[in-house]
Design a protein around this motif. Structure first.
Motif, PDB file in Angstrom:
ATOM      1  N   LEU A   1       0.822  -1.207   0.000  1.00  0.00           N
ATOM      2  CA  LEU A   1       0.000   0.000   0.000  1.00  0.00           C
ATOM      3  C   LEU A   1       0.858   1.261   0.000  1.00  0.00           C
ATOM      4  CD1 LEU A   1      -2.961   0.925   0.052  1.00  0.00           C
ATOM      5  CD2 LEU A   1      -2.806   0.995   2.542  1.00  0.00           C
ATOM      6  N   GLU A   2       1.973   1.242   0.704  1.00  0.00           N
ATOM      7  CA  GLU A   2       2.840   2.420   0.763  1.00  0.00           C
ATOM      8  C   GLU A   2       3.412   2.754  -0.613  1.00  0.00           C
ATOM      9  OE1 GLU A   2       3.210   4.416   3.259  1.00  0.00           O
ATOM     10  OE2 GLU A   2       1.945   3.198   4.563  1.00  0.00           O
ATOM     11  N   THR A   3       3.722   1.739  -1.394  1.00  0.00           N
ATOM     12  CA  THR A   3       4.221   1.958  -2.755  1.00  0.00           C
ATOM     13  C   THR A   3       3.154   2.612  -3.619  1.00  0.00           C
ATOM     14  OG1 THR A   3       5.687   0.037  -2.571  1.00  0.00           O
ATOM     15  CG2 THR A   3       5.193   0.833  -4.790  1.00  0.00           C
ATOM     16  N   LEU A   4       1.925   2.153  -3.477  1.00  0.00           N
ATOM     17  CA  LEU A   4       0.814   2.735  -4.234  1.00  0.00           C
ATOM     18  C   LEU A   4       0.621   4.206  -3.877  1.00  0.00           C
ATOM     19  CD1 LEU A   4      -1.646   2.220  -6.160  1.00  0.00           C
ATOM     20  CD2 LEU A   4      -2.975   1.797  -4.077  1.00  0.00           C
ATOM     21  N   ILE A   5       0.660   4.540  -2.596  1.00  0.00           N
ATOM     22  CA  ILE A   5       0.474   5.917  -2.144  1.00  0.00           C
ATOM     23  C   ILE A   5       1.557   6.822  -2.719  1.00  0.00           C
ATOM     24  CG2 ILE A   5       0.556   7.402  -0.108  1.00  0.00           C
ATOM     25  CD1 ILE A   5      -0.808   5.137   1.448  1.00  0.00           C
ATOM     26  N   ALA A   6       2.794   6.356  -2.670  1.00  0.00           N
ATOM     27  CA  ALA A   6       3.906   7.163  -3.171  1.00  0.00           C
ATOM     28  C   ALA A   6       3.867   7.301  -4.687  1.00  0.00           C
ATOM     29  CB  ALA A   6       5.229   6.539  -2.726  1.00  0.00           C
ATOM     30  N   THR A   7       3.593   6.207  -5.379  1.00  0.00           N
ATOM     31  CA  THR A   7       3.601   6.219  -6.843  1.00  0.00           C
ATOM     32  C   THR A   7       2.498   7.098  -7.417  1.00  0.00           C
ATOM     33  OG1 THR A   7       4.518   3.974  -6.876  1.00  0.00           O
ATOM     34  CG2 THR A   7       3.478   4.764  -8.902  1.00  0.00           C
ATOM     35  N   ASP A   8       1.302   7.051  -6.820  1.00  0.00           N
ATOM     36  CA  ASP A   8       0.153   7.785  -7.362  1.00  0.00           C
ATOM     37  C   ASP A   8      -0.033   9.163  -6.733  1.00  0.00           C
ATOM     38  OD1 ASP A   8      -0.185   5.582  -8.895  1.00  0.00           O
ATOM     39  OD2 ASP A   8      -2.200   5.082  -8.207  1.00  0.00           O
ATOM     40  N   GLY A   9       0.864   9.570  -5.858  1.00  0.00           N
ATOM     41  CA  GLY A   9       0.801  10.911  -5.284  1.00  0.00           C
ATOM     42  C   GLY A   9      -0.447  11.174  -4.469  1.00  0.00           C
ATOM     43  N   ILE A  10      -0.857  10.199  -3.697  1.00  0.00           N
ATOM     44  CA  ILE A  10      -2.073  10.320  -2.886  1.00  0.00           C
ATOM     45  C   ILE A  10      -1.890  11.396  -1.811  1.00  0.00           C
ATOM     46  CG2 ILE A  10      -3.597   9.103  -1.270  1.00  0.00           C
ATOM     47  CD1 ILE A  10      -3.853   8.171  -4.190  1.00  0.00           C
ATOM     48  N   ASP A  11      -2.907  12.263  -1.641  1.00  0.00           N
ATOM     49  CA  ASP A  11      -2.831  13.280  -0.588  1.00  0.00           C
ATOM     50  C   ASP A  11      -4.016  13.255   0.365  1.00  0.00           C
ATOM     51  OD1 ASP A  11      -4.834  14.542  -2.179  1.00  0.00           O
ATOM     52  OD2 ASP A  11      -3.278  15.632  -3.274  1.00  0.00           O
ATOM     53  N   GLU A  12      -5.005  12.360   0.123  1.00  0.00           N
ATOM     54  CA  GLU A  12      -6.137  12.198   1.036  1.00  0.00           C
ATOM     55  C   GLU A  12      -6.497  10.718   1.125  1.00  0.00           C
ATOM     56  OE1 GLU A  12      -9.502  14.890   0.453  1.00  0.00           O
ATOM     57  OE2 GLU A  12      -8.258  16.071  -0.916  1.00  0.00           O
ATOM     58  N   VAL A  13      -6.997  10.307   2.279  1.00  0.00           N
ATOM     59  CA  VAL A  13      -7.403   8.924   2.484  1.00  0.00           C
ATOM     60  C   VAL A  13      -8.797   8.906   3.108  1.00  0.00           C
ATOM     61  CG1 VAL A  13      -6.920   6.735   3.670  1.00  0.00           C
ATOM     62  CG2 VAL A  13      -5.024   8.127   2.782  1.00  0.00           C
ATOM     63  N   LEU A  14      -9.659   8.055   2.571  1.00  0.00           N
ATOM     64  CA  LEU A  14     -10.998   7.864   3.128  1.00  0.00           C
ATOM     65  C   LEU A  14     -11.209   6.392   3.411  1.00  0.00           C
ATOM     66  CD1 LEU A  14     -13.989   8.647   3.769  1.00  0.00           C
ATOM     67  CD2 LEU A  14     -14.456   8.331   1.313  1.00  0.00           C
ATOM     68  N   LEU A  15     -11.551   6.064   4.653  1.00  0.00           N
ATOM     69  CA  LEU A  15     -11.973   4.715   5.012  1.00  0.00           C
ATOM     70  C   LEU A  15     -13.498   4.702   4.994  1.00  0.00           C
ATOM     71  CD1 LEU A  15      -9.023   4.915   6.170  1.00  0.00           C
ATOM     72  CD2 LEU A  15      -9.757   3.317   7.942  1.00  0.00           C
ATOM     73  N   LEU A  16     -14.088   3.861   4.150  1.00  0.00           N
ATOM     74  CA  LEU A  16     -15.539   3.844   3.996  1.00  0.00           C
ATOM     75  C   LEU A  16     -16.025   2.398   4.109  1.00  0.00           C
ATOM     76  CD1 LEU A  16     -17.542   5.771   1.219  1.00  0.00           C
ATOM     77  CD2 LEU A  16     -18.429   3.928   2.616  1.00  0.00           C
ATOM     78  N   TYR A  17     -16.702   2.114   5.201  1.00  0.00           N
ATOM     79  CA  TYR A  17     -17.166   0.755   5.505  1.00  0.00           C
ATOM     80  C   TYR A  17     -18.548   0.790   6.131  1.00  0.00           C
ATOM     81  CZ  TYR A  17     -12.537  -1.494   5.020  1.00  0.00           C
ATOM     82  OH  TYR A  17     -11.350  -2.001   4.542  1.00  0.00           O
ATOM     83  N   ASN A  18     -19.242  -0.348   6.079  1.00  0.00           N
ATOM     84  CA  ASN A  18     -20.393  -0.523   6.968  1.00  0.00           C
ATOM     85  C   ASN A  18     -19.877  -1.128   8.270  1.00  0.00           C
ATOM     86  OD1 ASN A  18     -21.422  -3.505   7.429  1.00  0.00           O
ATOM     87  ND2 ASN A  18     -20.733  -3.455   5.302  1.00  0.00           N
ATOM     88  N   ALA A  19     -20.606  -0.925   9.341  1.00  0.00           N
ATOM     89  CA  ALA A  19     -20.121  -1.292  10.675  1.00  0.00           C
ATOM     90  C   ALA A  19     -19.834  -2.783  10.803  1.00  0.00           C
ATOM     91  CB  ALA A  19     -21.139  -0.858  11.733  1.00  0.00           C
ATOM     92  N   ASN A  20     -20.667  -3.628  10.219  1.00  0.00           N
ATOM     93  CA  ASN A  20     -20.468  -5.063  10.375  1.00  0.00           C
ATOM     94  C   ASN A  20     -19.164  -5.530   9.755  1.00  0.00           C
ATOM     95  OD1 ASN A  20     -22.667  -5.612  11.929  1.00  0.00           O
ATOM     96  ND2 ASN A  20     -23.853  -6.636  10.337  1.00  0.00           N
ATOM     97  N   THR A  21     -18.847  -5.036   8.571  1.00  0.00           N
ATOM     98  CA  THR A  21     -17.584  -5.427   7.939  1.00  0.00           C
ATOM     99  C   THR A  21     -16.403  -4.819   8.675  1.00  0.00           C
ATOM    100  OG1 THR A  21     -18.672  -5.521   5.775  1.00  0.00           O
ATOM    101  CG2 THR A  21     -16.278  -5.456   5.786  1.00  0.00           C
ATOM    102  N   PHE A  22     -16.515  -3.544   9.033  1.00  0.00           N
ATOM    103  CA  PHE A  22     -15.397  -2.851   9.658  1.00  0.00           C
ATOM    104  C   PHE A  22     -14.988  -3.517  10.966  1.00  0.00           C
ATOM    105  CE2 PHE A  22     -13.343   0.495  12.148  1.00  0.00           C
ATOM    106  CZ  PHE A  22     -12.438   0.997  11.224  1.00  0.00           C
ATOM    107  N   PHE A  23     -15.971  -3.949  11.747  1.00  0.00           N
ATOM    108  CA  PHE A  23     -15.676  -4.515  13.063  1.00  0.00           C
ATOM    109  C   PHE A  23     -15.555  -6.034  13.058  1.00  0.00           C
ATOM    110  CE2 PHE A  23     -17.692  -0.417  14.399  1.00  0.00           C
ATOM    111  CZ  PHE A  23     -16.553   0.119  15.002  1.00  0.00           C
ATOM    112  N   SER A  24     -15.384  -6.629  11.873  1.00  0.00           N
ATOM    113  CA  SER A  24     -15.228  -8.081  11.839  1.00  0.00           C
ATOM    114  C   SER A  24     -14.121  -8.534  10.894  1.00  0.00           C
ATOM    115  CB  SER A  24     -16.543  -8.759  11.420  1.00  0.00           C
ATOM    116  OG  SER A  24     -16.895  -8.401  10.100  1.00  0.00           O
ATOM    117  N   ASP A  25     -13.788  -7.724   9.886  1.00  0.00           N
ATOM    118  CA  ASP A  25     -12.827  -8.157   8.880  1.00  0.00           C
ATOM    119  C   ASP A  25     -11.416  -7.672   9.252  1.00  0.00           C
ATOM    120  OD1 ASP A  25     -12.597  -9.324   5.973  1.00  0.00           O
ATOM    121  OD2 ASP A  25     -11.369  -7.503   6.020  1.00  0.00           O
TER     122      ASP A  25
END
Length: 398
Positions: free
Chosen positions: A365-389
């Motif tokens: 993931l760090e390589t992807l962030i650096a290569t694509d020049g990412i400057d914002e991150v959004l975590l978007l989940y429903n609660a059931n997946t977020f708290f189980s996966d």
């Protein structure tokens, strides 16, 4: 001495003989059934996917000494046996109908609710899981101090539509768990996007599917408008018209509970009011399939069971959206399938969006962030997946 005829035999003895014969027949039938099932297990190939339940089925576990010693091999073997049992679909249907006749309103972890709604029970995470998730997300944030980090955990229908739950069902409040987690993550630099009250205000409208665990496109749009104000976007710069693309969607919860009633859902996609295709000026790259297109939608899924996969063709390890925007904002979205109908609303605001599903992404993931020049991150989940996966914690730990 003459032998007694059957009519002259003791009635009690005759009855015992009948019982004995019946027991032998029953035992023979059980042995025959067991042998037949064992032979079918050996002869029939494993199924990899259940269309009825819209999920992958457990494959035969590989033997590993460590797994055997810690007990995970036997657990995986039990899951495999349950998923690959010959005639499994028919047996599941029989179990479901028996439970419904007996008056049960919770089948396979799914509540049968008022208004034709099916709702998945809320996940209760354990402390070890939460501790690892917090620790890894904290380190991930600390490694990118110059970037904006946002977090949206959407409550599912079991919380927002709790008034439709059957009597005596647990009144699970995911909002309390979500807000407690937000408080912790806000201290280390995540900006929470709390959509609990936004969705509650629309609870009498069509914001969740009746037969599926996802929110509708309308539910996602209301969440987007709230998120836009926090992320510095103008939600009023584009207005939409909704187009229903199917009215016979029967979702994952219908399959999971095997309750196939008369309820069917409508899936809509939203287009800008000027009538132009929302992806007309965009390039959508499906990296895992080495394919590029100009649309967010895969209409072939409208003829299949998994109609929700009309959005981006389902889940992928990495999808990249490029847009000709004036601002050079580049966003990384770490997500589950709740994001799939949400992402088209974001596309017009970012030059590039990298969409990563941690359940399938195996690259660094760090390589992807650096290569694509990412400057914002959004975590978007429903609660059931977020708290189980656990895949998110594993991915950001890189």
């Amino acid at each position: 001495m003459k032998k007694k005829t059957r009519s002259q035999q003791d009635p009690a003895q005759t009855e015992q003989e009948k019982v004995c014969i019946f027991r032998h027949i029953l035992l023979g039938a059980c042995v025959l059934f067991t042998v037949l099932m064992l032979l079918l297990f050996i002869v029939l190939p494993d199924n990899s996917f259940s269309e009825m339940e819209n999920r992958s089925l457990e494959g035969i576990p590989s033997f590993d000494r460590t797994d055997l010693l810690n007990g995970s091999f036997m657990k995986n073997a039990e899951k495999w046996a349950a998923d690959q049992f010959p005639g499994r679909t028919g047996w599941v249907r029989i179990r479901t109908e028996t439970a419904r006749i007996a008056g049960q309103n919770r089948i396979g972890g799914v509540y049968i609710c008022d208004g034709g709604y099916l709702m998945e029970e809320a996940v209760q995470p354990d402390e070890e899981f939460l501790s690892r998730l917090v620790q890894n997300l904290t380190v991930f944030r600390a490694n990118h101090q110059d970037m904006n980090f946002y977090m949206m955990i959407a409550p599912t229908a079991v919380t927002v539509l709790r008034d439709k739950l059957p009597a005596n069902a647990p009144a699970e409040d995911q909002n309390a768990l979500i807000r407690d987690f937000y408080s912790t993550m806000q201290l280390v630099g995540y900006t929470p996007i709390d959509v609990g009250d936004v969705l509650a205000a629309k609870k009498d409208e069509y914001i969740y599917y009746r037969t599926d665990h996802h929110w509708t496109t309308y539910g996602a749009y209301n969440a987007f408008r709230h998120a836009a104000g926090i992320m510095g976007l103008d939600p009023d710069s584009v207005y939409y018209n909704a187009l229903a693309v199917t009215a016979d969607f029967n979702g994952t919860l219908s399959g999971k509970s095997c309750t196939f009633g008369n309820e069917e859902d409508v899936i809509s996609v939203w287009f800008p009011q000027d009538g132009s295709q929302p992806a007309a000026n965009y390039v959508v790259e499906y990296v895992d399939r080495q394919m590029k297109t100009t649309t967010f939608y895969d209409e072939t899924f409208l003829t299949q069971k998994d109609k929700y996969s009309v959005f981006f063709g389902g889940n992928h390890a990495l999808v990249r959206i490029k847009s000709p925007t004036a601002e050079n904002r580049r966003l990384l979205v770490l997500k589950d399938s709740y994001a799939n109908c949400f992402l088209p609303f974001l596309a017009q605001y970012y030059r590039q969006i990298d969409i990563v599903d941690p359940r399938y992404y195996t690259e660094n993931l760090e390589t992807l962030i650096a290569t694509d020049g990412i400057d914002e991150v959004l975590l978007l989940y429903n609660a059931n997946t977020f708290f189980s996966d656990s895949s998110l914690a594993g991915l950001v730990a890189q």
